[in-house]
Design a protein around this motif. Sequence first.
Motif, PDB file in Angstrom:
ATOM      1  N   ALA A 105     -33.850  -6.321   2.670  1.00 28.98           N
ATOM      2  CA  ALA A 105     -34.254  -6.819   3.420  1.00 28.98           C
ATOM      3  C   ALA A 105     -36.104  -7.135   3.636  1.00 28.98           C
ATOM      4  O   ALA A 105     -37.306  -6.583   3.538  1.00 28.98           O
ATOM      5  CB  ALA A 105     -33.848  -5.898   4.513  1.00 28.98           C
ATOM      6  N   PRO A 106     -35.809  -8.339   4.604  1.00 26.60           N
ATOM      7  CA  PRO A 106     -37.107  -8.659   4.726  1.00 26.60           C
ATOM      8  C   PRO A 106     -37.825  -7.173   6.134  1.00 26.60           C
ATOM      9  O   PRO A 106     -37.377  -6.271   6.453  1.00 26.60           O
ATOM     10  CB  PRO A 106     -36.899 -10.087   6.386  1.00 26.60           C
ATOM     11  CG  PRO A 106     -35.944 -10.468   5.499  1.00 26.60           C
ATOM     12  CD  PRO A 106     -35.037  -8.823   5.296  1.00 26.60           C
ATOM     13  N   GLU A 107     -39.596  -7.313   5.581  1.00 23.55           N
ATOM     14  CA  GLU A 107     -39.976  -6.392   6.691  1.00 23.55           C
ATOM     15  C   GLU A 107     -39.896  -6.412   8.283  1.00 23.55           C
ATOM     16  O   GLU A 107     -39.866  -7.705   8.815  1.00 23.55           O
ATOM     17  CB  GLU A 107     -41.546  -5.666   5.677  1.00 23.55           C
ATOM     18  CG  GLU A 107     -40.527  -6.198   4.638  1.00 23.55           C
ATOM     19  CD  GLU A 107     -42.635  -5.295   4.058  1.00 23.55           C
ATOM     20  OE1 GLU A 107     -43.606  -6.203   4.164  1.00 23.55           O
ATOM     21  OE2 GLU A 107     -42.788  -5.088   3.197  1.00 23.55           O
ATOM     22  N   LYS A 108     -39.819  -5.086   8.861  1.00 24.97           N
ATOM     23  CA  LYS A 108     -40.698  -5.497  10.565  1.00 24.97           C
ATOM     24  C   LYS A 108     -39.215  -5.946  11.350  1.00 24.97           C
ATOM     25  O   LYS A 108     -39.752  -6.900  11.965  1.00 24.97           O
ATOM     26  CB  LYS A 108     -41.917  -5.670  10.695  1.00 24.97           C
ATOM     27  CG  LYS A 108     -42.567  -4.580  10.009  1.00 24.97           C
ATOM     28  CD  LYS A 108     -44.267  -5.045  10.414  1.00 24.97           C
ATOM     29  CE  LYS A 108     -45.221  -4.107   9.712  1.00 24.97           C
ATOM     30  NZ  LYS A 108     -46.146  -4.859  10.120  1.00 24.97           N
ATOM     31  N   VAL A 109     -38.217  -6.130  10.956  1.00 24.81           N
ATOM     32  CA  VAL A 109     -36.951  -7.008  11.838  1.00 24.81           C
ATOM     33  C   VAL A 109     -36.392  -6.093  12.809  1.00 24.81           C
ATOM     34  O   VAL A 109     -37.144  -4.967  12.921  1.00 24.81           O
ATOM     35  CB  VAL A 109     -35.803  -6.721  10.643  1.00 24.81           C
ATOM     36  CG1 VAL A 109     -34.430  -7.659  11.293  1.00 24.81           C
ATOM     37  CG2 VAL A 109     -35.753  -7.563   9.044  1.00 24.81           C
ATOM     38  N   GLN A 110     -37.383  -7.166  13.602  1.00 25.36           N
ATOM     39  CA  GLN A 110     -36.265  -6.535  14.919  1.00 25.36           C
ATOM     40  C   GLN A 110     -34.628  -6.955  15.830  1.00 25.36           C
ATOM     41  O   GLN A 110     -34.445  -8.089  15.299  1.00 25.36           O
ATOM     42  CB  GLN A 110     -37.315  -7.302  16.008  1.00 25.36           C
ATOM     43  CG  GLN A 110     -38.525  -6.381  16.241  1.00 25.36           C
ATOM     44  CD  GLN A 110     -39.638  -6.774  17.443  1.00 25.36           C
ATOM     45  OE1 GLN A 110     -39.687  -8.091  17.827  1.00 25.36           O
ATOM     46  NE2 GLN A 110     -40.344  -5.866  17.963  1.00 25.36           N
ATOM     47  N   ILE A 111     -33.852  -6.012  15.547  1.00 26.43           N
ATOM     48  CA  ILE A 111     -32.076  -6.473  16.043  1.00 26.43           C
ATOM     49  C   ILE A 111     -32.620  -5.785  17.211  1.00 26.43           C
ATOM     50  O   ILE A 111     -32.280  -4.687  18.098  1.00 26.43           O
ATOM     51  CB  ILE A 111     -31.815  -5.616  15.220  1.00 26.43           C
ATOM     52  CG1 ILE A 111     -32.222  -6.023  13.786  1.00 26.43           C
ATOM     53  CG2 ILE A 111     -29.875  -6.005  15.575  1.00 26.43           C
ATOM     54  CD1 ILE A 111     -31.660  -5.074  13.122  1.00 26.43           C
ATOM     55  N   ASP A 180     -34.675 -11.033  15.310  1.00 24.35           N
ATOM     56  CA  ASP A 180     -36.204 -11.456  14.813  1.00 24.35           C
ATOM     57  C   ASP A 180     -36.117 -13.040  15.808  1.00 24.35           C
ATOM     58  O   ASP A 180     -36.013 -13.754  15.292  1.00 24.35           O
ATOM     59  CB  ASP A 180     -35.795 -11.857  13.572  1.00 24.35           C
ATOM     60  CG  ASP A 180     -37.286 -10.666  13.000  1.00 24.35           C
ATOM     61  OD1 ASP A 180     -36.941  -9.551  13.237  1.00 24.35           O
ATOM     62  OD2 ASP A 180     -36.495 -10.671  11.671  1.00 24.35           O
ATOM     63  N   ASN A 181     -35.718 -12.889  17.221  1.00 26.23           N
ATOM     64  CA  ASN A 181     -35.587 -14.256  17.979  1.00 26.23           C
ATOM     65  C   ASN A 181     -34.017 -14.896  17.222  1.00 26.23           C
ATOM     66  O   ASN A 181     -34.490 -16.412  17.584  1.00 26.23           O
ATOM     67  CB  ASN A 181     -36.367 -14.237  18.160  1.00 26.23           C
ATOM     68  CG  ASN A 181     -37.725 -13.646  18.925  1.00 26.23           C
ATOM     69  OD1 ASN A 181     -37.401 -13.121  19.813  1.00 26.23           O
ATOM     70  ND2 ASN A 181     -38.971 -14.281  18.794  1.00 26.23           N
ATOM     71  N   ALA A 182     -33.512 -14.666  17.184  1.00 21.93           N
ATOM     72  CA  ALA A 182     -32.247 -16.050  15.994  1.00 21.93           C
ATOM     73  C   ALA A 182     -30.870 -15.503  16.436  1.00 21.93           C
ATOM     74  O   ALA A 182     -31.133 -13.789  16.386  1.00 21.93           O
ATOM     75  CB  ALA A 182     -32.212 -16.592  14.837  1.00 21.93           C
ATOM     76  N   TRP A 183     -30.005 -16.020  17.429  1.00 21.73           N
ATOM     77  CA  TRP A 183     -28.835 -15.873  17.397  1.00 21.73           C
ATOM     78  C   TRP A 183     -27.804 -15.492  16.197  1.00 21.73           C
ATOM     79  O   TRP A 183     -27.700 -16.047  15.680  1.00 21.73           O
ATOM     80  CB  TRP A 183     -28.087 -16.779  18.868  1.00 21.73           C
ATOM     81  CG  TRP A 183     -28.220 -16.405  19.943  1.00 21.73           C
ATOM     82  CD1 TRP A 183     -29.520 -17.295  20.852  1.00 21.73           C
ATOM     83  CD2 TRP A 183     -28.531 -15.271  20.973  1.00 21.73           C
ATOM     84  NE1 TRP A 183     -29.839 -16.578  21.794  1.00 21.73           N
ATOM     85  CE2 TRP A 183     -29.419 -15.236  22.025  1.00 21.73           C
ATOM     86  CE3 TRP A 183     -27.960 -13.907  21.047  1.00 21.73           C
ATOM     87  CZ2 TRP A 183     -29.585 -14.977  23.002  1.00 21.73           C
ATOM     88  CZ3 TRP A 183     -28.090 -13.513  21.842  1.00 21.73           C
ATOM     89  CH2 TRP A 183     -28.945 -13.507  22.601  1.00 21.73           C
ATOM     90  N   TYR A 184     -27.625 -14.601  16.246  1.00 23.66           N
ATOM     91  CA  TYR A 184     -25.813 -14.295  15.461  1.00 23.66           C
ATOM     92  C   TYR A 184     -25.074 -14.341  15.972  1.00 23.66           C
ATOM     93  O   TYR A 184     -25.156 -13.379  16.959  1.00 23.66           O
ATOM     94  CB  TYR A 184     -26.003 -13.136  13.859  1.00 23.66           C
ATOM     95  CG  TYR A 184     -27.028 -13.493  13.030  1.00 23.66           C
ATOM     96  CD1 TYR A 184     -27.171 -13.435  11.550  1.00 23.66           C
ATOM     97  CD2 TYR A 184     -28.670 -13.841  13.979  1.00 23.66           C
ATOM     98  CE1 TYR A 184     -28.165 -13.525  10.811  1.00 23.66           C
ATOM     99  CE2 TYR A 184     -30.507 -13.911  12.883  1.00 23.66           C
ATOM    100  CZ  TYR A 184     -29.763 -13.540  11.809  1.00 23.66           C
ATOM    101  OH  TYR A 184     -30.937 -14.342  11.102  1.00 23.66           O
ATOM    102  N   GLY A 185     -23.792 -14.078  15.143  1.00 24.92           N
ATOM    103  CA  GLY A 185     -22.619 -13.837  15.270  1.00 24.92           C
ATOM    104  C   GLY A 185     -21.801 -13.008  15.014  1.00 24.92           C
ATOM    105  O   GLY A 185     -21.880 -12.672  13.281  1.00 24.92           O
TER     106      GLY A 185
END
Length: 289
Positions: A105-111, A180-185
């Motif tokens: 997974a990418p580093e330092k992900v914000q959820i 990371d500031n992107a919307w996911y369904g």
Amino acid sequence: MSKPIRTRIADLMHAAWVGAAGRASRTVLASLGIALGVAAYVALSGIAASNQAALLAQLDALGANLSVVAPGVDAAQQKVPLPDYAPTTIARQPQVERVGVFDTAPEKVQIFKNGLCPKTNGNALALAIMRPGALDAVGASLAQGHGIDANNEHLPVAVLGSDAAYRLGVNEPGDRILIDNAWYGVIGILNPTPQAENLNAAVIIGEQWALGRYPDQADTIGRISAIYVRTTPGDAEGTRRTLAHAANPAGGNVSVTASADLSKARNTTNDSLTTLGLMIGVIALAVGE
């Protein structure tokens, strides 16, 4: 020279019939005892076998036949990446039923649930990147919705672990979250997965979408972080010894972990219940006689 006395078969049959018919009550009771003994043996053996199968199936669902292949470390304690062909060579092993792959997974992900949450607040959630079929290999089941497959892995969709859904306040598919500031369904929510507890607090997205969303980390994301290997029930111990070589025939360091105690418990339980079933059957026949 006298000839040996021989009894004709007809005489034997007549004597047997006279013995059985002469004491009809004893004959009926003896036949009834034999019938009851056989019936008791069949019934008790069937009950023991079905209970044994149910218990072993529960142990397998908890991970008794599940192994996890991951990158090992070298002398400098640096991770040694698994080769890209590792899932294919593992899947070729005769006792392997399913193989599931998770990428780095990418580093330092914000959820977060939405954009109103302070960025300084952490929620202890992890991002997991899966390839199609990974959840089937783990044995994870969906409480609601559906998983990520080849038809949607290139889309901004996510599957939530049970703890992740609770912390994000998501109760059903159709909601959306911020990664990371992107919307996911949200398309699915998992039941608790005791065989892979790290997925309970994870938000899972597809590999193809992750590669496009984080182009600056594509090399890292393309590396395998874990391969979940589901083997034939009862064969986990033997197959586990061959997985490291199958994952990297060149001899690189490979980590192979599993629910070892659970696997041994499964084998012990199987042997004990088999012996118990035989003993019950013998006792049932003895009582019937």
